[in-house]
Design a protein around this motif. Structure first.
Motif, PDB file in Angstrom:
ATOM      1  N   LEU A 107       6.960 -44.315  97.549  1.00 12.17           N
ATOM      2  CA  LEU A 107       8.033 -45.193  97.088  1.00 12.17           C
ATOM      3  C   LEU A 107       8.236 -46.362  98.049  1.00 12.17           C
ATOM      4  CD1 LEU A 107      10.598 -42.511  95.898  1.00 12.17           C
ATOM      5  CD2 LEU A 107       9.293 -44.072  94.442  1.00 12.17           C
ATOM      6  N   ALA A 108       8.073 -46.109  99.338  1.00 18.09           N
ATOM      7  CA  ALA A 108       8.166 -47.189 100.318  1.00 18.09           C
ATOM      8  C   ALA A 108       7.072 -48.221 100.096  1.00 18.09           C
ATOM      9  CB  ALA A 108       8.078 -46.621 101.734  1.00 18.09           C
ATOM     10  N   ASP A 109       5.874 -47.742  99.799  1.00 20.83           N
ATOM     11  CA  ASP A 109       4.755 -48.654  99.538  1.00 20.83           C
ATOM     12  C   ASP A 109       5.012 -49.475  98.279  1.00 20.83           C
ATOM     13  OD1 ASP A 109       2.375 -49.816 100.213  1.00 20.83           O
ATOM     14  OD2 ASP A 109       1.112 -48.180  99.472  1.00 20.83           O
ATOM     15  N   VAL A 110       5.590 -48.827  97.258  1.00 24.85           N
ATOM     16  CA  VAL A 110       5.936 -49.547  96.032  1.00 24.85           C
ATOM     17  C   VAL A 110       6.925 -50.670  96.343  1.00 24.85           C
ATOM     18  CG1 VAL A 110       7.153 -49.357  93.823  1.00 24.85           C
ATOM     19  CG2 VAL A 110       5.465 -47.628  94.471  1.00 24.85           C
ATOM     20  N   MET A 111       7.980 -50.362  97.072  1.00 26.44           N
ATOM     21  CA  MET A 111       8.983 -51.379  97.374  1.00 26.44           C
ATOM     22  C   MET A 111       8.414 -52.490  98.244  1.00 26.44           C
ATOM     23  SD  MET A 111      11.961 -52.592  96.947  1.00 26.44           S
ATOM     24  CE  MET A 111      13.057 -51.335  96.303  1.00 26.44           C
ATOM     25  N   ARG A 112       7.630 -52.135  99.237  1.00 28.53           N
ATOM     26  CA  ARG A 112       7.042 -53.163 100.108  1.00 28.53           C
ATOM     27  C   ARG A 112       6.182 -54.124  99.316  1.00 28.53           C
ATOM     28  NH1 ARG A 112       2.341 -53.702 102.187  1.00 28.53           N
ATOM     29  NH2 ARG A 112       1.705 -51.580 101.588  1.00 28.53           N
ATOM     30  N   GLN A 113       5.334 -53.586  98.439  1.00 26.73           N
ATOM     31  CA  GLN A 113       4.464 -54.457  97.654  1.00 26.73           C
ATOM     32  C   GLN A 113       5.250 -55.286  96.640  1.00 26.73           C
ATOM     33  OE1 GLN A 113       0.618 -53.118  96.281  1.00 26.73           O
ATOM     34  NE2 GLN A 113       0.772 -51.222  97.472  1.00 26.73           N
ATOM     35  N   LEU A 114       6.293 -54.692  96.074  1.00 21.26           N
ATOM     36  CA  LEU A 114       7.142 -55.451  95.158  1.00 21.26           C
ATOM     37  C   LEU A 114       7.750 -56.664  95.851  1.00 21.26           C
ATOM     38  CD1 LEU A 114       9.279 -53.026  92.937  1.00 21.26           C
ATOM     39  CD2 LEU A 114       8.140 -55.132  92.203  1.00 21.26           C
ATOM     40  N   LEU A 115       8.261 -56.470  97.055  1.00 21.42           N
ATOM     41  CA  LEU A 115       8.858 -57.578  97.795  1.00 21.42           C
ATOM     42  C   LEU A 115       7.818 -58.620  98.179  1.00 21.42           C
ATOM     43  CD1 LEU A 115      11.334 -55.584 100.064  1.00 21.42           C
ATOM     44  CD2 LEU A 115      11.945 -57.212  98.272  1.00 21.42           C
ATOM     45  N   GLY A 141      18.560 -42.055  97.050  1.00 20.55           N
ATOM     46  CA  GLY A 141      18.105 -40.820  97.690  1.00 20.55           C
ATOM     47  C   GLY A 141      18.088 -40.971  99.199  1.00 20.55           C
ATOM     48  N   GLY A 142      18.658 -40.002  99.908  1.00 22.56           N
ATOM     49  CA  GLY A 142      18.757 -40.109 101.355  1.00 22.56           C
ATOM     50  C   GLY A 142      17.416 -40.139 102.062  1.00 22.56           C
ATOM     51  N   ASP A 143      16.524 -39.201 101.732  1.00 24.63           N
ATOM     52  CA  ASP A 143      15.217 -39.170 102.390  1.00 24.63           C
ATOM     53  C   ASP A 143      14.388 -40.391 102.000  1.00 24.63           C
ATOM     54  OD1 ASP A 143      15.922 -36.763 103.555  1.00 24.63           O
ATOM     55  OD2 ASP A 143      14.999 -35.559 101.977  1.00 24.63           O
ATOM     56  N   SER A 144      14.449 -40.776 100.730  1.00 27.32           N
ATOM     57  CA  SER A 144      13.716 -41.951 100.272  1.00 27.32           C
ATOM     58  C   SER A 144      14.192 -43.203 100.991  1.00 27.32           C
ATOM     59  CB  SER A 144      13.901 -42.144  98.760  1.00 27.32           C
ATOM     60  OG  SER A 144      13.491 -40.993  98.049  1.00 27.32           O
ATOM     61  N   SER A 145      15.511 -43.316 101.186  1.00 31.01           N
ATOM     62  CA  SER A 145      16.051 -44.488 101.871  1.00 31.01           C
ATOM     63  C   SER A 145      15.490 -44.615 103.278  1.00 31.01           C
ATOM     64  CB  SER A 145      17.573 -44.407 101.914  1.00 31.01           C
ATOM     65  OG  SER A 145      18.128 -44.548 100.625  1.00 31.01           O
ATOM     66  N   GLY A 146      15.358 -43.490 103.957  1.00 28.81           N
ATOM     67  CA  GLY A 146      14.797 -43.535 105.296  1.00 28.81           C
ATOM     68  C   GLY A 146      13.357 -44.007 105.315  1.00 28.81           C
ATOM     69  N   GLU A 147      12.559 -43.477 104.401  1.00 31.22           N
ATOM     70  CA  GLU A 147      11.149 -43.878 104.343  1.00 31.22           C
ATOM     71  C   GLU A 147      11.008 -45.350 103.986  1.00 31.22           C
ATOM     72  OE1 GLU A 147       8.616 -42.208 105.249  1.00 31.22           O
ATOM     73  OE2 GLU A 147       9.304 -40.132 105.314  1.00 31.22           O
ATOM     74  N   VAL A 148      11.779 -45.802 102.992  1.00 32.60           N
ATOM     75  CA  VAL A 148      11.646 -47.185 102.528  1.00 32.60           C
ATOM     76  C   VAL A 148      12.140 -48.162 103.591  1.00 32.60           C
ATOM     77  CG1 VAL A 148      12.354 -48.864 100.792  1.00 32.60           C
ATOM     78  CG2 VAL A 148      11.779 -46.532 100.099  1.00 32.60           C
ATOM     79  N   ALA A 149      13.346 -47.922 104.100  1.00 33.62           N
ATOM     80  CA  ALA A 149      13.897 -48.858 105.079  1.00 33.62           C
ATOM     81  C   ALA A 149      13.020 -48.943 106.324  1.00 33.62           C
ATOM     82  CB  ALA A 149      15.319 -48.436 105.450  1.00 33.62           C
ATOM     83  N   SER A 150      12.440 -47.823 106.729  1.00 35.15           N
ATOM     84  CA  SER A 150      11.586 -47.822 107.917  1.00 35.15           C
ATOM     85  C   SER A 150      10.301 -48.607 107.703  1.00 35.15           C
ATOM     86  CB  SER A 150      11.252 -46.381 108.318  1.00 35.15           C
ATOM     87  OG  SER A 150      12.417 -45.668 108.664  1.00 35.15           O
ATOM     88  N   ALA A 151       9.885 -48.739 106.445  1.00 32.51           N
ATOM     89  CA  ALA A 151       8.623 -49.417 106.149  1.00 32.51           C
ATOM     90  C   ALA A 151       8.779 -50.919 105.952  1.00 32.51           C
ATOM     91  CB  ALA A 151       7.998 -48.811 104.890  1.00 32.51           C
ATOM     92  N   LEU A 152      10.015 -51.419 105.957  1.00 34.12           N
ATOM     93  CA  LEU A 152      10.233 -52.821 105.601  1.00 34.12           C
ATOM     94  C   LEU A 152      10.418 -53.748 106.799  1.00 34.12           C
ATOM     95  CD1 LEU A 152      12.566 -52.527 102.477  1.00 34.12           C
ATOM     96  CD2 LEU A 152      10.072 -52.739 102.573  1.00 34.12           C
TER      97      LEU A 152
END
Length: 466
Positions: free
Chosen positions: A380-388, A400-411
């Motif tokens: 999901l982090a990769d999806v958001m990064r590529q979307l941006l 989602g709490g765990d998802s938020s951590g993965e996504v925010a850390s990848a940006l």
């Protein structure tokens, strides 16, 4: 004198930071930041241990947080990671050091142990007690006689009978008495100041606290049922902070301190945040399994959002993962470019086959349940990064709490600050980043239980929902 608080007297804050906290997940970290920012206490949330050089860029800040991910980790991970994190925050000199927990007390002896965090954290401060405030009326969380309750759709549930938390896939709550639940995670003495004692008056409750505090630094749970007991709990912590205390608490601590400071005339009488302006299009990724988020995804689908499912068997297969991510990203980019908002999700509620069959999916991919969950978050982090990277999006959501951590850390985010209110516990945040393409991005990190059915529409339209 009767009543729960002493009569407020003229007061002032000490110089420097008032509170420093470590958030056990990213959504909870923004929840805590929102509580104080709305009250009028400038707060900054960092994604790496804050330094004096970073804080010098924000001289107005009186509270600083560090977003973490301990809620999803075992005690051994905590032993390795938390002492350094706590020490970095304690070095900032705030009189209260908080381990910010979820208001649904997500934890067990094996995963996200709040008890282990307390045992590590009290070593950083000199206090003779460790206060714990979990109730937060604004979030519909209430603690009475040590038992935790949460309201859903206007119905209150004891947490061990809560429709989501009683069957949480990782940390199901089977005991609502927090003294008993916490005792499974620590051998530390656990005490309670209950609602009747709070209502007995400030002098009586202060005497009880003095009798409880000792060299073994007990955990002292404080009931919170309403705004009156909230302010009383805030007074007890603030006036009992001594040479510095460590507190494992939900954002109820922030709300309680703000309520007491407000009664002392240190903060505006009415907490508020600006309304969020509308934007034409948003994108969201969701790893949440909660029925609340499922309802929000259904609303989005019915109201013109493009909704794309991340296929978990594909996302977890090392040979197919990149192709699956590209499929979802391409569909999402196409939607955004034609002016449609988009939600990419990995599950739709606790009864989704992706949830009920997750262990089998993970096993087929040769992964443990924990490793598979992390991999979903990374996808999901990769999806958001590529979307941006491939669109002109200015506002995004992670559910989602765990998802938020993965996504925010990848940006590439350095820090976050609240800029507007949306739903309680899920503010609109502004990103500070050394990456020009990320600096100024607007992001919402939403916990699974947060928001009404039209939450994604509110993020796009900018409606403020109390």
């Amino acid at each position: 004198m009767s009543g729960v608080t002493a009569t407020p007297t003229a007061a002032s804050w000490p110089e420097g930071l008032l509170l420093a906290y470590y958030g056990d997940d990213f959504t909870g970290s923004t929840d805590a930041m929102e509580a104080l920012t709305a009250a009028g206490v400038p707060t900054l949330l960092c994604l790496e241990a804050p330094t004096s050089a970073l804080l010098a860029r924000f001289p107005e800040v009186r509270c600083v947080g560090l977003a973490g991910s301990s809620r999803g980790h075992a005690p051994a991970w905590m032993d390795d990671q938390l002492p350094t994190a706590f020490a970095s925050l304690a070095a900032l000199g705030a009189p209260i050091l908080q381990y910010k927990i979820c208001s649904t007390f997500d934890s067990s002896a094996e995963v996200g142990s709040i008890g282990r965090a307390i045992d590590l954290g009290v070593q950083q401060m000199r206090g003779r007690w460790s206060p714990m405030i979990v109730g937060a009326p604004r979030l519909k969380r209430y603690q009475m006689f040590g038992n935790l309750f949460a309201a859903v759709d206007g119905v209150g549930y004891r947490l061990d009978r809560h429709p989501t938390m009683s069957r949480h896939p990782v940390t199901p709550m089977n005991e609502a008495d927090l003294r008993l639940h916490l005792a499974r995670q620590t051998a530390r003495r656990i005490e309670l100041i209950d609602v009747l004692q709070l209502r007995g008056g400030a002098a009586d409750v202060d005497a009880r606290l003095a009798a409880l505090a000792a060299g073994d630094t007990p955990v002292v749970l404080i009931d919170v049922l309403d705004e009156e007991t909230l302010a009383a709990a805030g007074r007890l912590v603030w006036e009992g902070r001594g040479e510095g205390v460590f507190s494992a608490s939900s954002s109820g601590l922030q709300y309680a301190l703000a309520a007491w400071w407000r009664s002392c005339g240190l903060l505006p009488a009415t907490p508020s945040l600006p309304d969020a302006p509308p934007v034409p299009v948003i994108a969201a990724v969701s790893g949440s399994c909660s029925p609340v988020t499922a309802g929000q995804i259904r609303w989005a689908r019915a109201n013109g959002f493009s909704v794309e499912r991340l296929d978990l068997p594909g996302a977890l297969d090392q040979h197919a993962a990149q192709a699956e991510i590209e499929r979802v990203v391409s569909a999402a980019v196409e939607a955004v470019r034609r002016g449609d908002s988009v939600v990419v999700h990995s599950a739709e509620g606790p009864d989704d086959p992706a949830v009920t069959g997750f262990d089998a999916i993970a096993q087929s991919a040769g992964l443990t349940r924990h490793a598979a969950a992390r991999q979903v978050g990374r996808a999901l982090a990769d999806v958001m990064r590529q979307l941006l990277d491939r669109t002109e999006l200015s506002r995004v959501v992670v559910a989602g709490g765990d998802s938020s951590g993965e996504v925010a850390s990848a940006l590439g985010i350095t820090a976050l600050g609240v800029i507007a209110g949306l739903a309680p516990g899920a503010p609109l945040c502004r990103v500070w980043s050394d990456l020009p393409q990320r600096d100024g991005l607007e992001i919402v990190l939403k916990g699974g239980q947060i928001g009404d059915a039209g939450f994604f529409g509110s993020v796009r339209g900018g409606a403020l929902r109390q």
